[in-house]
Design a protein around this motif. Structure first.
Motif, mmCIF file in Angstrom:
data_model
loop_
_atom_site.group_PDB
_atom_site.id
_atom_site.type_symbol
_atom_site.label_atom_id
_atom_site.label_comp_id
_atom_site.label_asym_id
_atom_site.label_seq_id
_atom_site.Cartn_x
_atom_site.Cartn_y
_atom_site.Cartn_z
ATOM 1 N N VAL A 276 0.377 0.552 7.713
ATOM 2 C CA VAL A 276 -0.481 0.813 6.580
ATOM 3 C C VAL A 276 -0.517 -0.711 5.615
ATOM 4 O O VAL A 276 0.223 -0.689 5.795
ATOM 5 C CB VAL A 276 -0.109 1.712 5.327
ATOM 6 N N VAL A 277 -1.481 -1.482 4.984
ATOM 7 C CA VAL A 277 -1.824 -2.431 5.029
ATOM 8 C C VAL A 277 -3.019 -1.841 3.381
ATOM 9 O O VAL A 277 -3.858 -1.737 3.507
ATOM 10 C CB VAL A 277 -2.417 -3.377 5.805
ATOM 11 N N ALA A 278 -2.051 -3.048 2.287
ATOM 12 C CA ALA A 278 -2.573 -3.226 0.748
ATOM 13 C C ALA A 278 -1.969 -4.185 0.331
ATOM 14 O O ALA A 278 -1.191 -5.188 0.660
ATOM 15 C CB ALA A 278 -1.780 -1.508 0.374
ATOM 16 N N ASP A 279 -3.184 -3.860 -0.315
ATOM 17 C CA ASP A 279 -3.273 -5.567 -1.488
ATOM 18 C C ASP A 279 -1.580 -5.507 -2.439
ATOM 19 O O ASP A 279 -1.160 -4.741 -3.069
ATOM 20 C CB ASP A 279 -4.208 -5.623 -2.273
ATOM 21 N N CYS A 280 -1.355 -6.463 -2.899
ATOM 22 C CA CYS A 280 0.352 -6.615 -3.520
ATOM 23 C C CYS A 280 -0.117 -7.516 -4.708
ATOM 24 O O CYS A 280 0.765 -7.774 -5.596
ATOM 25 C CB CYS A 280 1.807 -7.114 -2.561
ATOM 26 N N VAL A 281 -1.304 -7.800 -4.912
ATOM 27 C CA VAL A 281 -1.936 -8.446 -6.314
ATOM 28 C C VAL A 281 -1.495 -7.869 -7.543
ATOM 29 O O VAL A 281 -1.728 -8.506 -8.705
ATOM 30 C CB VAL A 281 -2.928 -9.113 -6.380
ATOM 31 N N SER A 282 -0.941 -6.373 -7.277
ATOM 32 C CA SER A 282 -1.266 -5.909 -8.932
ATOM 33 C C SER A 282 0.076 -5.341 -8.681
ATOM 34 O O SER A 282 0.267 -4.428 -8.097
ATOM 35 C CB SER A 282 -2.228 -4.352 -9.045
ATOM 36 N N ASP A 283 0.983 -4.689 -9.658
ATOM 37 C CA ASP A 283 2.114 -3.579 -9.941
ATOM 38 C C ASP A 283 1.919 -2.232 -10.148
ATOM 39 O O ASP A 283 2.287 -1.844 -11.396
ATOM 40 C CB ASP A 283 2.460 -4.477 -11.693
ATOM 41 N N ASP A 284 0.627 -1.711 -9.072
ATOM 42 C CA ASP A 284 0.293 -0.532 -8.976
ATOM 43 C C ASP A 284 1.052 0.765 -7.359
ATOM 44 O O ASP A 284 1.027 1.219 -7.485
ATOM 45 C CB ASP A 284 -0.996 -0.414 -9.050
ATOM 46 N N GLY A 285 1.804 -0.039 -7.176
ATOM 47 C CA GLY A 285 2.768 0.785 -6.400
ATOM 48 C C GLY A 285 2.715 0.629 -5.243
ATOM 49 O O GLY A 285 2.834 2.041 -4.621
ATOM 50 N N MET A 286 2.187 -0.044 -4.249
ATOM 51 C CA MET A 286 0.731 0.247 -3.701
ATOM 52 C C MET A 286 1.817 0.025 -2.046
ATOM 53 O O MET A 286 1.887 0.556 -0.813
ATOM 54 C CB MET A 286 -0.010 -0.970 -3.335
ATOM 55 N N GLY A 287 3.038 -0.322 -2.669
ATOM 56 C CA GLY A 287 4.328 -0.501 -1.281
ATOM 57 C C GLY A 287 4.168 0.570 -1.302
ATOM 58 O O GLY A 287 4.745 0.965 0.139
ATOM 59 N N THR A 288 4.950 1.780 -2.352
ATOM 60 C CA THR A 288 5.448 3.094 -2.185
ATOM 61 C C THR A 288 4.568 3.842 -1.452
ATOM 62 O O THR A 288 5.092 4.434 -0.592
ATOM 63 C CB THR A 288 5.712 3.721 -3.469
#
Length: 355
Positions: A276-288
């Motif tokens: 699963v791949v997602a942007d990390c440009v904002s601090d909205d918990g996408m890594g989790t």
């Protein structure tokens, strides 16, 4: 605990201290690399920029602190105390993870479930004594897993007798989110954090090109650099779950560690790997989110995983994308990664782009 200095860093520091005797040093090329064994996996974190050394060491401290407080294998952690039947006053991190875990469980129809811990233990994946549990034991534990939801009251968080939780399917993604926050704080222009199957590609490489993130070929787990393909990423999380990572064999059959909460057995979904791949440009918990969804979608299987992805695209276009590797020899890539993924022609897989 060992920290490893790169020779490039040492040379950069010498040059920066003696600038009047040598050429100027580009601060974006100053690098620090550390290796950490935490959360049951080897990790490598490389940071660039003027504050790369401080950021790298702060990264290690952050990861070790999260492990000490959230790992079920740490005797004094809040999770271990919960699993022993204690009522725990959650700190901000534990409270956030419990809230997100409940949300992801609901959104995935139960495929992601931190309450799977009793079944994981029954299969021996938390010890060195793997075994196939009796059907009667699995049926008994499924009732506990179905009902598992930490009870939250003014006194704190608690579990019912027989229940236990494991944050292993979400904690490394949460750690990656915290690392992204730390890189922002330290004004790190670029970094690469490899937390086992979790990758944070921060910024770009020093030459401006994307970071190259290999997607392991599940059919060749023991071979170094045996990739099904390469993802070219900037400012992104990439999290991979697969049955090839931890498994044992008994009576000629292989059993992997990703347990389906609906059956109590290792998931048999037709998939061998999910990224699963997602942007990390904002601090909205996408890594989790990537961490939780990689496990859940592996359990769901190809058709349900793609339907799930399409549902989320309707809510927020390109919120996340997928690389699915199937047991019948295909690599299925969602449209948002069509230009970022390169198939390894020697892997033997066929590539499909879906929308």
């Amino acid at each position: 605990m060992r920290r490893f200095f790169s020779s490039a860093l040492a040379l950069s520091l010498v040059l920066s201290l003696t600038a009047c005797f040598g050429p100027p040093v580009d601060p974006d090329t100053v690098q620090e690399s550390i290796q950490v064994i935490a959360m049951d996996t080897p990790m490598v974190i490389s940071t660039y920029g003027r504050r790369s050394t401080g950021a790298a060491y702060a990264s290690e401290d952050l990861i070790r602190d999260l492990e000490a407080r959230l790992s079920r294998t740490e005797e004094d952690s809040a999770v271990s105390r919960l699993n022993r039947g204690e009522t725990v006053e959650p700190d901000e991190d534990l409270n956030t993870l419990l809230r997100l875990a409940a949300c992801f469980r609901e959104r995935t129809g139960g495929a992601f479930n931190i309450g799977i811990a009793p079944l994981v233990s029954a299969w021996g994946f938390t010890t060195d004594h793997n075994q196939v549990p009796d059907r009667s034991e699995i049926d008994r534990l499924l009732k506990v897993v179905d009902e598992t939801a930490p009870q939250i009251s003014p006194e704190g968080v608690s579990l019912e007798p027989g229940q236990s939780i494991d944050l292993g399917g979400i904690a490394k993604g949460y750690a990656a989110d915290k690392l992204a926050d730390l890189f922002r704080e330290y004004e790190i222009p670029r970094a690469m954090a490899q937390l086992g199957g979790n990758v944070l590609a921060w910024g770009d490489r020093p030459d401006g090109s994307p970071w190259r993130v290999g997607v392991q070929d599940p059919a060749r787990p023991g071979e170094q650099n045996a990739f099904a393909g390469i993802l070219n990423l900037k400012n992104a999380f990439a999290v991979t779950s697969g049955g090839y990572q931890r498994y044992f064999e008994q009576d000629g059959k292989r059993y992997h560690h990703i347990i389906d909460p609906a059956t109590g057995y290792p998931a048999e979904s037709g998939l061998t790997s999910v990224t699963v791949v997602a942007d990390c440009v904002s601090d909205d918990g996408m890594g989790t989110l990537c961490d939780a969804f990689s496990t859940a979608l592996f359990i769901m299987g190809e058709e349900k995983a793609l339907d799930f992805w399409r549902e989320w695209q309707g809510v927020s276009p390109s919120l996340f994308d997928l690389v699915l590797i199937t047991g019948d020899g295909r690599v299925v890539v969602t449209q948002g990664l069509a230009e970022s993924f390169t198939l390894d022609e020697g892997s033997g897989y066929t590539l499909e782009i879906v929308s």
